[in-house]
Write a protein that holds these residues in place. Structure first.
Motif, PDB file in Angstrom:
ATOM      1  N   SER A  40      10.460 -27.398 -63.505  1.00 15.21           N
ATOM      2  CA  SER A  40      10.734 -26.427 -64.189  1.00 15.21           C
ATOM      3  C   SER A  40       9.273 -25.652 -65.385  1.00 15.21           C
ATOM      4  CB  SER A  40      11.935 -26.697 -65.473  1.00 15.21           C
ATOM      5  OG  SER A  40      12.017 -25.782 -65.978  1.00 15.21           O
ATOM      6  N   GLY A  41       9.340 -24.096 -64.883  1.00 12.77           N
ATOM      7  CA  GLY A  41       8.572 -23.208 -65.422  1.00 12.77           C
ATOM      8  C   GLY A  41       7.060 -23.150 -64.831  1.00 12.77           C
ATOM      9  N   CYS A  42       7.210 -24.051 -63.569  1.00 10.53           N
ATOM     10  CA  CYS A  42       6.042 -23.723 -62.867  1.00 10.53           C
ATOM     11  C   CYS A  42       5.548 -22.752 -61.997  1.00 10.53           C
ATOM     12  CB  CYS A  42       5.904 -24.971 -62.076  1.00 10.53           C
ATOM     13  SG  CYS A  42       6.961 -25.043 -59.753  1.00 10.53           S
ATOM     14  N   GLY A  43       6.970 -21.519 -62.163  1.00 12.16           N
ATOM     15  CA  GLY A  43       6.461 -20.122 -61.920  1.00 12.16           C
ATOM     16  C   GLY A  43       7.258 -20.258 -60.467  1.00 12.16           C
ATOM     17  N   LYS A  44       7.829 -20.642 -60.105  1.00  8.17           N
ATOM     18  CA  LYS A  44       8.897 -20.402 -58.431  1.00  8.17           C
ATOM     19  C   LYS A  44       9.834 -19.212 -58.960  1.00  8.17           C
ATOM     20  CE  LYS A  44      11.390 -24.173 -59.261  1.00  8.17           C
ATOM     21  NZ  LYS A  44      11.138 -24.327 -60.558  1.00  8.17           N
ATOM     22  N   SER A  45      10.539 -18.896 -59.871  1.00  5.56           N
ATOM     23  CA  SER A  45      10.801 -17.092 -60.007  1.00  5.56           C
ATOM     24  C   SER A  45       9.275 -16.236 -59.568  1.00  5.56           C
ATOM     25  CB  SER A  45      11.818 -17.370 -61.402  1.00  5.56           C
ATOM     26  OG  SER A  45      12.331 -17.934 -61.215  1.00  5.56           O
ATOM     27  N   THR A  46       8.115 -16.424 -60.971  1.00  4.92           N
ATOM     28  CA  THR A  46       7.548 -15.345 -60.644  1.00  4.92           C
ATOM     29  C   THR A  46       7.010 -15.173 -59.356  1.00  4.92           C
ATOM     30  OG1 THR A  46       7.011 -16.346 -62.618  1.00  4.92           O
ATOM     31  CG2 THR A  46       4.861 -14.572 -61.095  1.00  4.92           C
ATOM     32  N   LEU A  47       7.007 -15.842 -58.508  1.00  8.16           N
ATOM     33  CA  LEU A  47       6.391 -16.149 -56.941  1.00  8.16           C
ATOM     34  C   LEU A  47       7.170 -15.655 -56.435  1.00  8.16           C
ATOM     35  CD1 LEU A  47       4.675 -17.416 -54.657  1.00  8.16           C
ATOM     36  CD2 LEU A  47       5.713 -19.516 -54.381  1.00  8.16           C
TER      37      LEU A  47
HETATM   38  P1  ADP Z   1      10.211 -21.217 -62.956  1.00  9.69           P
HETATM   39  O1  ADP Z   1      11.210 -20.654 -61.911  1.00  9.69           O
HETATM   40  O2  ADP Z   1       9.292 -22.344 -61.983  1.00  9.69           O
HETATM   41  O3  ADP Z   1      10.921 -21.866 -64.085  1.00  9.69           O
HETATM   42  P2  ADP Z   1       8.917 -19.057 -63.991  1.00  9.69           P
HETATM   43  O4  ADP Z   1       8.404 -18.008 -62.938  1.00  9.69           O
HETATM   44  O5  ADP Z   1      10.330 -18.689 -64.849  1.00  9.69           O
HETATM   45  O6  ADP Z   1       9.262 -20.390 -63.650  1.00  9.69           O
HETATM   46  O7  ADP Z   1       7.746 -19.026 -65.303  1.00  9.69           O
HETATM   47  C1  ADP Z   1       6.725 -19.299 -64.660  1.00  9.69           C
HETATM   48  C2  ADP Z   1       6.139 -19.627 -66.219  1.00  9.69           C
HETATM   49  O8  ADP Z   1       6.227 -17.982 -66.534  1.00  9.69           O
HETATM   50  C3  ADP Z   1       6.883 -19.791 -67.974  1.00  9.69           C
HETATM   51  O9  ADP Z   1       6.252 -20.729 -68.933  1.00  9.69           O
HETATM   52  C4  ADP Z   1       7.475 -18.900 -68.203  1.00  9.69           C
HETATM   53  O10 ADP Z   1       7.813 -18.855 -69.883  1.00  9.69           O
HETATM   54  C5  ADP Z   1       6.276 -17.916 -68.050  1.00  9.69           C
HETATM   55  N1  ADP Z   1       7.209 -16.529 -67.907  1.00  9.69           N
HETATM   56  C6  ADP Z   1       7.825 -16.235 -67.802  1.00  9.69           C
HETATM   57  N2  ADP Z   1       8.553 -14.598 -67.455  1.00  9.69           N
HETATM   58  C7  ADP Z   1       7.889 -14.363 -68.143  1.00  9.69           C
HETATM   59  C8  ADP Z   1       7.587 -12.807 -68.815  1.00  9.69           C
HETATM   60  N3  ADP Z   1       8.317 -11.867 -68.425  1.00  9.69           N
HETATM   61  N4  ADP Z   1       7.061 -12.955 -69.585  1.00  9.69           N
HETATM   62  C9  ADP Z   1       6.113 -14.082 -69.763  1.00  9.69           C
HETATM   63  N5  ADP Z   1       5.892 -14.717 -69.487  1.00  9.69           N
HETATM   64  C10 ADP Z   1       7.348 -15.878 -67.927  1.00  9.69           C
END
Ligand code: ADP
Ligand code: MG
Length: 251
Positions: A40-47
């Motif tokens: 969790s938090g490794c950036g999967k959703s961001t990717l």
């Molecule tokens: P995952 O899907 O792997 O759990 P995310 O991609 O959601 O991870 O988030 C990766 C990191 O980026 C986390 O540390 C999260 O807190 C941060 N993050 C996600 N969305 C935002 C945002 N809109 N603004 C700032 N930080 C963000």
């Protein structure tokens, strides 16, 4: 084919020296399913959002069939973590939504929507609203919407994680059935080891802080229902779980 090349991404609140994703590359061949797994938090959703063209990377690029990703020109089926259903629209309207936004509602689209409802066990629910559905049914609506669009690529963010174990396994099979019919190039983000092993022909394991690709694992068990309860499946699951743990974070 999806190619992400050397993606580095930071949210504005974080400094450039502390990116969320650092030099992430991956390739998904045409018609394949790639499972992305990591803590969790490794950036999967961001990717996934970067690949969908919703977030622009600070560095690197995403190519779909060799061209820069352009959501206006290509059909990208994006299933966000919370299904993305509109609460004020009925099941039928939600299913048609993606096509409506592309201006592609025809008699054939409506027939195909009906066929998908049959295939997904949604018959009789078309006039209901999302709040009147179970989690599994909402998930089916989101799948129907994505597949109706006939996307060039399908990006799914933890699509089955809100479901109980049995429903989740059913939905994995529903996904596989649709995917086998269509051969849609898919990236599926999950934090379930068994889901990655069952659905991903390749498994991209990410590690955190910053989010990077730790390894790309070819997976011969993908789609093989008869192997799902096998010793080999459990052994590979255990091994993958240990590697995720050793990657520095909890699963
Ligand atoms: P995952 O899907 O792997 O759990 P995310 O991609 O959601 O991870 O988030 C990766 C990191 O980026 C986390 O540390 C999260 O807190 C941060 N993050 C996600 N969305 C935002 C945002 N809109 N603004 C700032 N930080 C963000
Ligand atoms: Mg996420």
């Amino acid at each position: 084919m999806i190619e992400a090349r050397h993606l580095t991404v930071g949210y504005s609140s974080r400094s450039r020296n502390n990116p969320v994703l650092c030099d992430v590359s991956l390739t998904v061949p045409q018609g394949a399913v790639c499972a992305v797994i990591g803590p969790s938090g490794c950036g999967k959703s961001t990717l996934l959002k970067v690949i969908a063209g919703l977030i622009h990377p600070d560095q690197g690029s995403v190519l779909l069939d060799g061209s820069p990703v352009n959501p206006k020109k290509r059909k990208i089926g994006f299933m966000p973590q919370n299904y993305g259903l509109l609460p004020w629209k009925t099941v039928r309207e939600n299913i048609l939504l993606g096509c409506r936004m592309k201006g592609e509602i025809t008699a054939a689209t409506r027939r195909e929507a009906e066929r998908l409802c049959q295939c997904l066990g949604l018959e009789g629910l078309e006039r209901r609203y999302p709040r009147e559905l179970s989690g599994g049914q909402q998930q089916r609506v989101a799948l129907a919407r994505s597949f109706l669009l006939r996307p060039d690529v399908l990006l799914m963010d933890e699509p089955f994680s809100a479901l109980d174990a049995i429903t989740r396994e059913e939905m994995q099979d529903v996904f596989l059935t649709l995917w086998k019919q269509r051969g849609t190039t898919t990236i599926l983000v999950t934090h379930y080891v068994e889901e990655a092993l069952y659905l991903g022909q390749t498994i991209v394991r990410m590690s955190a802080d910053p989010g990077t690709v730790a390894e790309v694992i070819p997976n011969p068990l993908a789609g093989r229902t008869e192997m799902r309860m096998s010793q080999e499946f459990f052994a590979r699951g255990r091994e993958l779980r240990e590697r995720i743990r050793a990657g520095g974070c909890h699963e």
